[in-house]
Design an enzyme around this catalytic site. Sequence first.
Site, PDB file in Angstrom:
ATOM      1  N   GLY A  66       0.836  -1.204   0.000  1.00 50.18           N
ATOM      2  CA  GLY A  66       0.000   0.000   0.000  1.00 50.18           C
ATOM      3  C   GLY A  66       0.864   1.245   0.000  1.00 50.18           C
ATOM      4  O   GLY A  66       1.510   1.549   0.999  1.00 50.18           O
ATOM      5  N   HIS A 121      11.619  36.693   2.372  1.00 52.53           N
ATOM      6  CA  HIS A 121      12.743  36.220   1.574  1.00 52.53           C
ATOM      7  C   HIS A 121      13.961  36.064   2.457  1.00 52.53           C
ATOM      8  O   HIS A 121      14.234  36.948   3.261  1.00 52.53           O
ATOM      9  CB  HIS A 121      13.078  37.213   0.463  1.00 52.53           C
ATOM     10  N   ALA A 176      -7.384  13.860  10.298  1.00 52.26           N
ATOM     11  CA  ALA A 176      -7.631  14.324  11.660  1.00 52.26           C
ATOM     12  C   ALA A 176      -8.150  15.754  11.696  1.00 52.26           C
ATOM     13  O   ALA A 176      -9.088  16.067  12.432  1.00 52.26           O
ATOM     14  CB  ALA A 176      -6.340  14.216  12.475  1.00 52.26           C
TER      15      ALA A 176
END
Lengths: 453, 453
Positions: A177, A434, A311
């Site tokens: 999975g 930045h 959640a």
Amino acid sequence: MTYDLIVLGAGPGGFDAATAAAGYGLKVALVEKRSLGGTCLNRGCIPTKLWLGATSAIDELHNQSKLKIASGEVVVDFAALQARVAKHLAGTRKAMAMQLEKLGVDLFEGFGRLAGEGTVEVEAADGIKTLKYANLVIATGSKPIYFPGLEPDGDCVLDSDMFLAMETMPASLIVVGAGFIGLEMAQVAHRFGAQVTVVDAMDRVAPLEDPEVSKALLSIFKRWKWDVQLAKRVAGLRTVDGKGVLTMDSGEKLTADKILVAVGRGPVTEGLGLDTVGIEVAMRRIEVDENLQAAPNIYAVGDVNGLIQLAHAAAHQGHHLAAAVAGKTDGPYESGPVPSVLYGAPEVMRVGRMENEIFLSPERCEVSRAQLAANPMAQAHASTQGFVKVVWADGRVAGVTAVGHDVSRLTTPATMIVAQGWTGHDLHSVMFPHPSLDESLLAALRAERTPVE
Amino acid sequence: MTYDLIVLGAGPGGFDAATAAAGYGLKVALVEKRSLGGTCLNRGCIPTKLWLGATSAIDELHNQSKLKIASGEVVVDFAALQARVAKHLAGTRKAMAMQLEKLGVDLFEGFGRLAGEGTVEVEAADGIKTLKYANLVIATGSKPIYFPGLEPDGDCVLDSDMFLAMETMPASLIVVGAGFIGLEMAQVAHRFGAQVTVVDAMDRVAPLEDPEVSKALLSIFKRWKWDVQLAKRVAGLRTVDGKGVLTMDSGEKLTADKILVAVGRGPVTEGLGLDTVGIEVAMRRIEVDENLQAAPNIYAVGDVNGLIQLAHAAAHQGHHLAAAVAGKTDGPYESGPVPSVLYGAPEVMRVGRMENEIFLSPERCEVSRAQLAANPMAQAHASTQGFVKVVWADGRVAGVTAVGHDVSRLTTPATMIVAQGWTGHDLHSVMFPHPSLDESLLAALRAERTPVE
């Protein structure tokens, strides 16, 4: 006494519904059969993040080593980490219990089931208690599901609960999975040096994501020497002579110290007495209307209603319901865009609509993108593979996804931008700091847009 | 030929003005005497972030080691790091040059000065070139300033330019000036094992920040065994026998391998020929009006106009000016809230108004806060000291500051929230991902508010 609100299940949905309702002045009871915090805290998101956090230096060192800037070794003591996880979870549960007490929420430890309209029975250690409610929230969550014949045996074939409870990290791991749960745990095993194999029936990893994200992840996993087997069907999982043995439909066998089965989770609805109030269960989930209502005065939030298994989505629903029951809001529940995040390194974030979801859209759809390699923070962490992609619909931001170093930090701003449906004109309204990885989102927003065919 | 726009200086303000203007179809010339990217790229933000990124595993390992979860050693090769920084900067400059070429911006390498209205002279290697402009942007930036007698000698007494150019990291370092520049560089030296001393004339570190932030930083620095000397005036800095010697006003002396002087930066306006167009300079800065205009058709952006010394503020001004000159926007320049960030571990972020700035405000001001210790991501990185504080004015978010692990990631969402002036009611409009450090911002926004006296 009749409670204004009884909540079944103390995971993110139930706990937040209970505490928010108590905050509004309602008399609330919370029923939990296992542990405060539910799957997320005890067997899901939180322990996994503690594993990832504790091992992050391994990944950072690895990246700088490749550039020959750093050398050395980081050794994580798995037993010490597990002790730390247990301590953290216990501390968090204690803090949650104190919060309930402070808010005057009555906590009942035991299995709660419906017993006709207005009544809940709690099967506790000291006998059965009968509680009365005016409103009920079912927030019983989900648990791992298995395909027939592929159930964990608790020996070498494990589900995520068992995996998180291991005492040692295996030297080799097969993950069945390739969704977020499996990939996060595989990343941790990789950091501990495990040889990782990933098997999925779909033809790409992270199959719910944008296909370009899947491709970028696969490229990274291959550089890590993972064995990624896609479009492969698993016929059997067994423990043989202390090893996990996976058998493909083709007959091919793979062997590892442990096998983690992470093929999905399903709602927990068994034995809840839903029939006593006329609630029918389809595909194990409790169907709800636009008010999250399943029956008169009965609601369901979180994984159990099958809307979305996250959640924060459960908690958001819980907050809404508390406000609705307290009469502080009316109108149907609106989630807004729901973000999802794969943590680790690389990370993946996604919110809103994806390019592969809009090809039949009646709107004029475009995409724009930026590469992380152009970002100084990705460069600083020597982890420059990845990108940010923006999906536009009729000139408004409809979705954002990203893969790469630290892209989880784009999630909240991107969610705000999608929720507000920014146009290109809005970009100047907020100054991005930045340097920051956030600028890769700004760069993608500013980049040339190409139409989606 | 007359350029639609000539830009003096290729730092964040000038480069963004030039490229954005070219993007609007204007004919643009960019004049730079030194290196594309200016201070930020070549001698400021970017090399510092590369240093911090390359050494982040040291910090992560240290934190997990304290919990006895991890052990080992990370060794960063400073010479290899410096080579990597040089390579990255060269690559970035090259990419910038290619961008200019693609956009058709003419780059003139040399010192540009005004020579009467409409004329710029560039003193290049191959002689003086005379250029004509319709509009001019002055973006010449800033450089380190010194108090008399405290100038760097380039031997053991260094400014930030010299510090970033070092070939080895000193084993002991005195930093004069506890602002963001000094503190980021001190953090890097600390990670390399240097004994760090910080001296400031003010009575707290990071004196521009919320006093509680200063207190939290000081507490962390003290745990790192830094010698922090506050409210101390420095009388002299000298190299004596291959060591840096600091003499206090009191006569007390401190000695270290290197001394970094980081007491501030001042605008670069010398020799620009400003008098030839009637621009007067006050305190070395070019005064501008609400359109960033200094004289007819002459504008100043970035550090040189003295409004605020931050790269992203300069770039934001540059983008506005390009749009204004291209006739794509009218109305005065509006910065919106300007975020600032201290990177490293801990980090500091701040945007909008601070608690200590509002005590005389006519509005009803409140603060709310959350501790990072309650956040699972801070716990996962074993770095839980710190907090998020929200300042409210008349029920709207007016400012956010935070200190601690990874709080830089709160900057962009907080800037958006402050820019939009959220009320408590807006909190439900956006779903925050769980678990995430971002939730500490949500927790602070949701927390009980206390009035500011």
